[in-house]
Write an enzyme that holds these catalytic residues in place. Structure first.
Site, mmCIF file in Angstrom:
data_model
loop_
_atom_site.group_PDB
_atom_site.id
_atom_site.type_symbol
_atom_site.label_atom_id
_atom_site.label_comp_id
_atom_site.label_asym_id
_atom_site.label_seq_id
_atom_site.Cartn_x
_atom_site.Cartn_y
_atom_site.Cartn_z
ATOM 1 N N GLY A 1 52.308 3.317 8.262
ATOM 2 C CA GLY A 1 52.403 3.505 9.564
ATOM 3 C C GLY A 1 53.115 2.792 10.607
ATOM 4 N N LYS B 1 35.454 6.993 23.990
ATOM 5 C CA LYS B 1 36.746 7.540 23.502
ATOM 6 C C LYS B 1 37.145 8.846 24.324
ATOM 7 C CE LYS B 1 39.916 5.714 20.697
ATOM 8 N NZ LYS B 1 40.290 4.489 20.670
ATOM 9 N N GLY C 1 54.108 2.581 13.912
ATOM 10 C CA GLY C 1 53.994 2.922 15.240
ATOM 11 C C GLY C 1 53.925 1.460 15.957
ATOM 12 N N ALA C 2 53.736 1.361 17.051
ATOM 13 C CA ALA C 2 53.933 0.158 17.859
ATOM 14 C C ALA C 2 52.902 -1.003 17.085
ATOM 15 C CB ALA C 2 53.138 0.415 19.421
ATOM 16 N N VAL C 3 51.780 -0.681 16.572
ATOM 17 C CA VAL C 3 50.801 -1.681 16.077
ATOM 18 C C VAL C 3 51.473 -2.116 14.664
ATOM 19 C CG1 VAL C 3 48.510 -2.553 15.193
ATOM 20 C CG2 VAL C 3 48.870 -1.238 17.177
#
Length: 370
Positions: free
Chosen positions: A201, A103, A203-205
């Site tokens: 959340g 990571k 976001g994109a996901v």
């Protein structure tokens, strides 16, 4: 290319990039967990401070996304990237991928500090580490950023040129399939009609997951630190908006954490009303012991690195010898609900937590390759 452990400097662009091996120094952090190598890249003139953590490469070269996040302290950043790197080892192993875990984290605010100069410096760091680490998008990094990096260093996946593109929709699809597997295990049917799902959340996901849940007839409760984004979701999905710091306690059947990790802890778990936790966030548990709290509370937990593995599966498919093939990637994706169903049944049969079962399965595969 780096030929040895130690310190190197690369002069390029408008600054000097320094790359230092900090593996031994990092052993003082609780999340160290016998990482193989940890590198710190710094170029103050271009605003770069980046950590690349390589956890385990027994199954293959390290693969993991690059996160851009403005941690307040270096130790907090280091702890975050070490935990994420270990999670990638488990995710790759349980997904049957020929990769190890790694990571990267760029310590910066993606909204204000992500400049071409910073990305240039980071590309130089990746180029120096190219035989040791492959990366892709994560929080704070977009498909355009990945394309920018890929034009400067070969060890970047999840790009337009690679064929897989943005992995977020694939991650969301895997989470959706895994969430349905959890519902089927708990209720005997994967039908989501009328079930209340609290999504933390957007976001994109998280947004892509909401699209799938809404289409499947679920009733959505949403929260995001961006109030405008949450407002858009109320209009788009007929969702009910909730405060970001209270969404975990919403009156819901399912809680889907899709923001940053560590929110399942000794304080939040007693406040949960949902009987199922199934979301895309990494490192959802603040401590391993928190899985026991969930089990004792009768909450079915889908281990994060199993249910959110779709993105990794997709970017790994770009690195196959024959190149990216969508059908092969989706074939692996369809194993996510099967793997989760197996984990749920084993946990019930043994009295172990779902997290313990998932980790045991992943470590068995790593041990077999040693």
């Amino acid at each position: 290319m780096l030929q040895s452990v130690g310190h190197t400097e690369i002069t390029g662009g408008t600054g000097t990039l320094s790359i230092r091996d900090i593996t031994c120094e990092s052993a003082r952090i609780d999340a160290f967990d016998s990482h193989e190598q940890i590198f710190l890249g710094e170029d103050p003139s271009r605003g770069l401070k980046a950590i690349v953590a390589i956890h385990n490469t027994r199954l293959g070269p390290a693969l993991g996304g690059t996160r851009i996040w403005p941690h307040e302290t270096f130790d907090a950043a280091l702890t975050d990237v070490l935990r994420l790197s270990r999670g990638m080892t488990l995710k790759a192993a349980i997904s049957g991928l020929p990769f190890g875990g790694g990571k990267a984290l760029i310590v910066a605010d993606a909204r204000t500090a992500k400049t071409p100069e910073l990305l240039d410096a980071y590309a130089e760091m990746l180029l120096a580490l190219k035989d040791r680490f492959w990366t892709a998008e994560d929080v704070g990094m977009t498909l355009a950023d990945a394309d920018y990096l890929r034009a400067r260093t070969p060890n970047v996946s999840g790009t337009s040129s690679g064929g897989g593109g943005n992995p977020s929709p694939i991650t969301a699809e895997g989470v959706f399939l895994g969430l349905k597997a959890a519902v089927e295990h708990r209720h005997g049917s994967e039908d989501l009609t009328g079930l209340k799902v609290a999504v933390q959340g957007l976001g994109a996901v998280g947004w892509a997951l909401c699209e799938r849940l809404h289409a499947a007839g679920a009733a959505l409760i949403v929260a995001d630190i961006d109030a405008d984004r949450a407002g858009e979701a109320t209009s788009e999905f007929g969702a009910r908006k909730c405060a970001a710091d209270a969404i975990h306690a919403a009156d819901a059947d399912i809680f889907a954490p899709c923001a940053l990790g560590g929110m399942l802890n000794g304080n939040s778990i007693p406040e949960l009303k949902a009987g199922i936790i199934a979301g895309s966030a990494n490192n959802q548990l603040a401590r391993e012991e928190d899985a026991v709290l969930l089990k004792e509370s009768g909450i079915l937990y889908a281990p994060d690195y199993v249910i959110n593995s779709g993105g990794l599966i997709n970017v790994a498919a770009e690195l196959e010898p024959g190149g990216y093939e969508a059908e092969a990637a989706f074939a692996r994706l369809r194993h996510i609900p099967e793997t989760l169903a197996d984990i749920f049944h084993r946990a019930e049969a043994t009295g172990m937590t779902t997290n313990e079962v998932a980790e045991a399965l992943a470590l068995e595969r790593i041990a077999a390759a040693s």
